[in-house]
Design an enzyme around this catalytic site. Structure first.
Site, PDB file in Angstrom:
ATOM      1  N   ARG A  77     -34.024 -11.309-114.360  1.00  0.00           N
ATOM      2  CA  ARG A  77     -33.445 -10.869-113.271  1.00  0.00           C
ATOM      3  C   ARG A  77     -33.185 -12.309-112.302  1.00  0.00           C
ATOM      4  NH1 ARG A  77     -33.142  -7.115-108.189  1.00  0.00           N
ATOM      5  NH2 ARG A  77     -30.837  -6.832-107.965  1.00  0.00           N
ATOM      6  N   HIS A  81     -29.679 -14.041-111.135  1.00  0.00           N
ATOM      7  CA  HIS A  81     -29.366 -14.275-109.623  1.00  0.00           C
ATOM      8  C   HIS A  81     -29.345 -15.970-109.476  1.00  0.00           C
ATOM      9  CE1 HIS A  81     -29.997 -10.439-107.676  1.00  0.00           C
ATOM     10  NE2 HIS A  81     -29.701 -10.143-108.979  1.00  0.00           N
ATOM     11  N   VAL A  85     -25.333 -17.814-108.504  1.00  0.00           N
ATOM     12  CA  VAL A  85     -25.364 -18.562-107.207  1.00  0.00           C
ATOM     13  C   VAL A  85     -25.324 -19.993-107.126  1.00  0.00           C
ATOM     14  CG1 VAL A  85     -26.016 -18.580-104.721  1.00  0.00           C
ATOM     15  CG2 VAL A  85     -26.092 -16.227-106.174  1.00  0.00           C
ATOM     16  N   GLY A  87     -24.485 -21.731-109.615  1.00  0.00           N
ATOM     17  CA  GLY A  87     -25.033 -22.220-111.020  1.00  0.00           C
ATOM     18  C   GLY A  87     -26.378 -22.133-111.249  1.00  0.00           C
ATOM     19  N   ASN A 111     -31.150 -10.448-102.497  1.00  0.00           N
ATOM     20  CA  ASN A 111     -32.398 -11.079-103.205  1.00  0.00           C
ATOM     21  C   ASN A 111     -33.761 -10.271-103.096  1.00  0.00           C
ATOM     22  OD1 ASN A 111     -30.961 -12.513-105.084  1.00  0.00           O
ATOM     23  ND2 ASN A 111     -30.777 -14.287-103.783  1.00  0.00           N
ATOM     24  N   HIS A 211     -30.535  -4.317-118.287  1.00  0.00           N
ATOM     25  CA  HIS A 211     -31.175  -3.062-117.777  1.00  0.00           C
ATOM     26  C   HIS A 211     -31.959  -2.193-118.735  1.00  0.00           C
ATOM     27  CE1 HIS A 211     -28.309  -3.627-114.029  1.00  0.00           C
ATOM     28  NE2 HIS A 211     -29.173  -4.298-114.187  1.00  0.00           N
ATOM     29  N   THR A 267     -36.388   4.156-123.177  1.00  0.00           N
ATOM     30  CA  THR A 267     -37.336   3.403-123.533  1.00  0.00           C
ATOM     31  C   THR A 267     -37.749   2.117-122.374  1.00  0.00           C
ATOM     32  OG1 THR A 267     -35.743   2.311-124.692  1.00  0.00           O
ATOM     33  CG2 THR A 267     -37.313   3.662-126.192  1.00  0.00           C
ATOM     34  N   ASP A 272     -34.386  -2.903-126.113  1.00  0.00           N
ATOM     35  CA  ASP A 272     -33.553  -2.293-127.338  1.00  0.00           C
ATOM     36  C   ASP A 272     -32.190  -1.939-126.772  1.00  0.00           C
ATOM     37  OD1 ASP A 272     -34.048  -0.196-125.769  1.00  0.00           O
ATOM     38  OD2 ASP A 272     -35.295   0.921-127.241  1.00  0.00           O
TER      39      ASP A 272
HETATM   40  C1  HEM Z   1     -23.507  -5.886-113.848  1.00  0.00           C
HETATM   41  C2  HEM Z   1     -23.705  -6.205-112.606  1.00  0.00           C
HETATM   42  C3  HEM Z   1     -25.051  -5.926-112.340  1.00  0.00           C
HETATM   43  C4  HEM Z   1     -25.642  -5.033-111.409  1.00  0.00           C
HETATM   44  C5  HEM Z   1     -24.642  -4.339-110.257  1.00  0.00           C
HETATM   45  C6  HEM Z   1     -27.012  -5.163-111.272  1.00  0.00           C
HETATM   46  C7  HEM Z   1     -27.699  -4.438-110.081  1.00  0.00           C
HETATM   47  C8  HEM Z   1     -29.171  -4.117-110.240  1.00  0.00           C
HETATM   48  C9  HEM Z   1     -29.792  -3.598-109.427  1.00  0.00           C
HETATM   49  C10 HEM Z   1     -29.236  -2.755-108.132  1.00  0.00           C
HETATM   50  C11 HEM Z   1     -31.365  -3.595-109.750  1.00  0.00           C
HETATM   51  C12 HEM Z   1     -32.182  -2.676-109.361  1.00  0.00           C
HETATM   52  C13 HEM Z   1     -33.090  -3.713-108.166  1.00  0.00           C
HETATM   53  C14 HEM Z   1     -34.175  -2.973-107.507  1.00  0.00           C
HETATM   54  O1  HEM Z   1     -34.091  -1.982-107.022  1.00  0.00           O
HETATM   55  O2  HEM Z   1     -35.362  -3.511-107.475  1.00  0.00           O
HETATM   56  C15 HEM Z   1     -31.215  -4.095-111.013  1.00  0.00           C
HETATM   57  C16 HEM Z   1     -32.212  -4.542-111.789  1.00  0.00           C
HETATM   58  C17 HEM Z   1     -32.531  -5.556-112.806  1.00  0.00           C
HETATM   59  N1  HEM Z   1     -31.293  -6.411-113.264  1.00  0.00           N
HETATM   60 FE1  HEM Z   1     -29.303  -5.894-112.917  1.00  0.00          FE
HETATM   61  N2  HEM Z   1     -27.517  -6.035-112.185  1.00  0.00           N
HETATM   62  C18 HEM Z   1     -26.439  -6.278-112.880  1.00  0.00           C
HETATM   63  C19 HEM Z   1     -26.303  -7.232-114.076  1.00  0.00           C
HETATM   64  C20 HEM Z   1     -27.565  -7.726-114.588  1.00  0.00           C
HETATM   65  C21 HEM Z   1     -27.635  -8.936-115.388  1.00  0.00           C
HETATM   66  C22 HEM Z   1     -26.407  -9.808-115.804  1.00  0.00           C
HETATM   67  C23 HEM Z   1     -28.811  -9.047-115.551  1.00  0.00           C
HETATM   68  C24 HEM Z   1     -29.510 -10.127-116.448  1.00  0.00           C
HETATM   69  C25 HEM Z   1     -28.775 -11.198-117.373  1.00  0.00           C
HETATM   70  C26 HEM Z   1     -29.745  -8.145-115.028  1.00  0.00           C
HETATM   71  C27 HEM Z   1     -31.148  -7.939-115.086  1.00  0.00           C
HETATM   72  C28 HEM Z   1     -31.875  -7.003-114.340  1.00  0.00           C
HETATM   73  C29 HEM Z   1     -33.100  -6.726-114.519  1.00  0.00           C
HETATM   74  C30 HEM Z   1     -34.101  -7.475-115.816  1.00  0.00           C
HETATM   75  C31 HEM Z   1     -33.541  -6.010-113.479  1.00  0.00           C
HETATM   76  C32 HEM Z   1     -35.007  -5.143-113.489  1.00  0.00           C
HETATM   77  C33 HEM Z   1     -35.621  -6.154-112.464  1.00  0.00           C
HETATM   78  C34 HEM Z   1     -37.052  -5.716-112.071  1.00  0.00           C
HETATM   79  O3  HEM Z   1     -37.705  -4.732-112.596  1.00  0.00           O
HETATM   80  O4  HEM Z   1     -37.645  -6.468-111.342  1.00  0.00           O
HETATM   81  N3  HEM Z   1     -28.913  -7.254-114.145  1.00  0.00           N
HETATM   82  N4  HEM Z   1     -29.946  -4.814-111.275  1.00  0.00           N
END
Ligand code: HEM
Length: 345
Positions: A77, A81, A85, A87, A111, A211, A267, A272
């Site tokens: 993540r 991020h 922002v 690049g 963030n 996700h 999972t 996956d």
């Molecule tokens: C498509 C739009 C996206 C939205 C609206 C979004 C939003 C979010 C939100 C709200 C969370 C939960 C954060 C929390 O409550 O701690 C999350 C977690 C996460 N996102 Fe996204 N995300 C998006 C796209 C992406 C992309 C493109 C990636 C990676 C290339 C990504 C990777 C992750 C990962 C790995 C988590 C888990 C983080 C953790 O457990 O620490 N997300 N995202």
């Protein structure tokens, strides 16, 4: 095991985890990205300058994955991020100067939930790389390699990381809000945002597959549980059994701000296509995730990824590689090679 009982055990595990996981304060800033330039980067960029680079980073990522597995979603993540922002320039890693009113990216509201474990992984990798190849390797390249390592360690695809990014010289919290999607972003907003980074609708869906691992805080989906869009009713697109479980973990009043639940309920530890199959069973936590299942522009892609795991994994590697090329900087005019990822030179 039955999906629901698996989900329940995951909930208890994460409630426990929530009390131990530290949530990192973070930051932000805005866009003005250059278009993607693959030609700026190459797989063998450090082959003469620091040939052991990937092994050095790999020794840290594999150790972290064993000892602090939450570092995997945290770093993936973090990379996202960073790239969205200003690049992929390591600007997310900069810490706000003590006493300064000008906040760095990582301290922006969007963030706040980036976990400390991601930052720590990069700082550790950077320290090791500096001890072997001083002032030669950018923080942004280390972040790109570490994200790939964690994806692979979690069971996802292995892909070659192109390198040659320089670290940015700006990190400003106010640049973040227009560039990071929200948990309730509409599909229109997501498509526009991703297009502004040079990414297609299919790439938006594929990257959302991230996700498949990681967690979300109640505040990012509690709006769906009690009063969806002011209706005083829950979101009708949420599975009723899941709704019950989520309400237990995330009460309307008085819930703990530290509670986190797995984004892929089936999972949660495996990279996956479970995230995509979950979307079809109304198991999405985030409104934005559910939205890509419901919208006719994105639904066929979700269904394809749900049907064919190999297709997803292959597409994911290529798309992460492309995301890693957003707005890359080269040369002293635009960039620097930091020695400590947290501070500008
Ligand atoms: C498509 C739009 C996206 C939205 C609206 C979004 C939003 C979010 C939100 C709200 C969370 C939960 C954060 C929390 O409550 O701690 C999350 C977690 C996460 N996102 Fe996204 N995300 C998006 C796209 C992406 C992309 C493109 C990636 C990676 C290339 C990504 C990777 C992750 C990962 C790995 C988590 C888990 C983080 C953790 O457990 O620490 N997300 N995202």
């Amino acid at each position: 095991m039955h999906v629901l009982s698996l989900f329940l055990s995951a909930i208890f595990f994460f409630l426990f985890l929530a009390s131990t996981i530290s949530i990192t304060p973070t930051t932000s800033q805005p866009p003005a990205l250059r278009r993607i330039h693959h030609r700026d980067l190459s797989v063998d960029y450090y082959s003469k300058k620091c040939p052991q680079l990937e092994n050095l980073v790999g020794s840290i990522t594999s150790q972290r994955f064993k000892e602090v597995p939450i570092s995997a979603p945290a770093t993936i993540r973090l990379f996202f991020h960073d790239c969205f922002v200003e690049g992929c320039d390591g600007s997310i890693l900069i810490e706000t100067k003590k006493g300064s009113k000008k906040l760095a990216e990582r301290d922006a509201y969007e963030n706040k939930e980036l976990r400390e474990e991601g930052f720590e992984s990069i700082n550790k990798a950077k320290a090791l790389v500096e001890s072997h190849c001083p002032s030669l390797v950018s923080c942004s390249d280390i972040l790109a390699i570490a994200a790939r390592d964690f994806i692979h360690l979690a069971g996802g695809p292995y892909y070659q990381v192109k390198k040659g990014r320089w670290d940015g010289k700006r990190s400003t919290a106010t640049n973040v809000p227009p560039n990071i999607p929200r948990s309730n972003s509409t599909v229109d907003q997501l498509i526009k945002l991703f297009a502004s980074k040079g990414l297609t609708v299919e790439e938006l869906v594929v990257l959302s597959g991230s996700h498949t691992i990681g967690f979300a805080h109640c505040k990012n989906f509690v709006g769906r549980l009690y009063n969806f869009k002011g209706s005083k009713q829950p979101d009708p697109t949420l599975d009723p059994r899941l709704l019950k479980e989520l309400r237990m973990s995330c009460p309307f009043y008085g819930g703990s701000t530290g509670v986190v639940l797995p984004l892929d309920a089936t999972t949660p530890f495996v990279f996956d296509n479970g995230y995509f199959t979950g979307l079809g069973s109304k198991m999405a936590f985030l409104e934005s995730d559910q939205a890509i299942f419901l919208d006719p522009r994105t639904k066929p892609i979700v269904l394809e990824m749900a049907r064919d795991k190999q297709r997803f994994l292959k597409a994911y590697g290529g798309t992460m590689d492309k995301m890693g090329s957003i707005g890359v900087k080269r040369g002293k005019k635009h960039g620097e090679i930091r020695t400590d990822c947290r501070v500008f030179l």
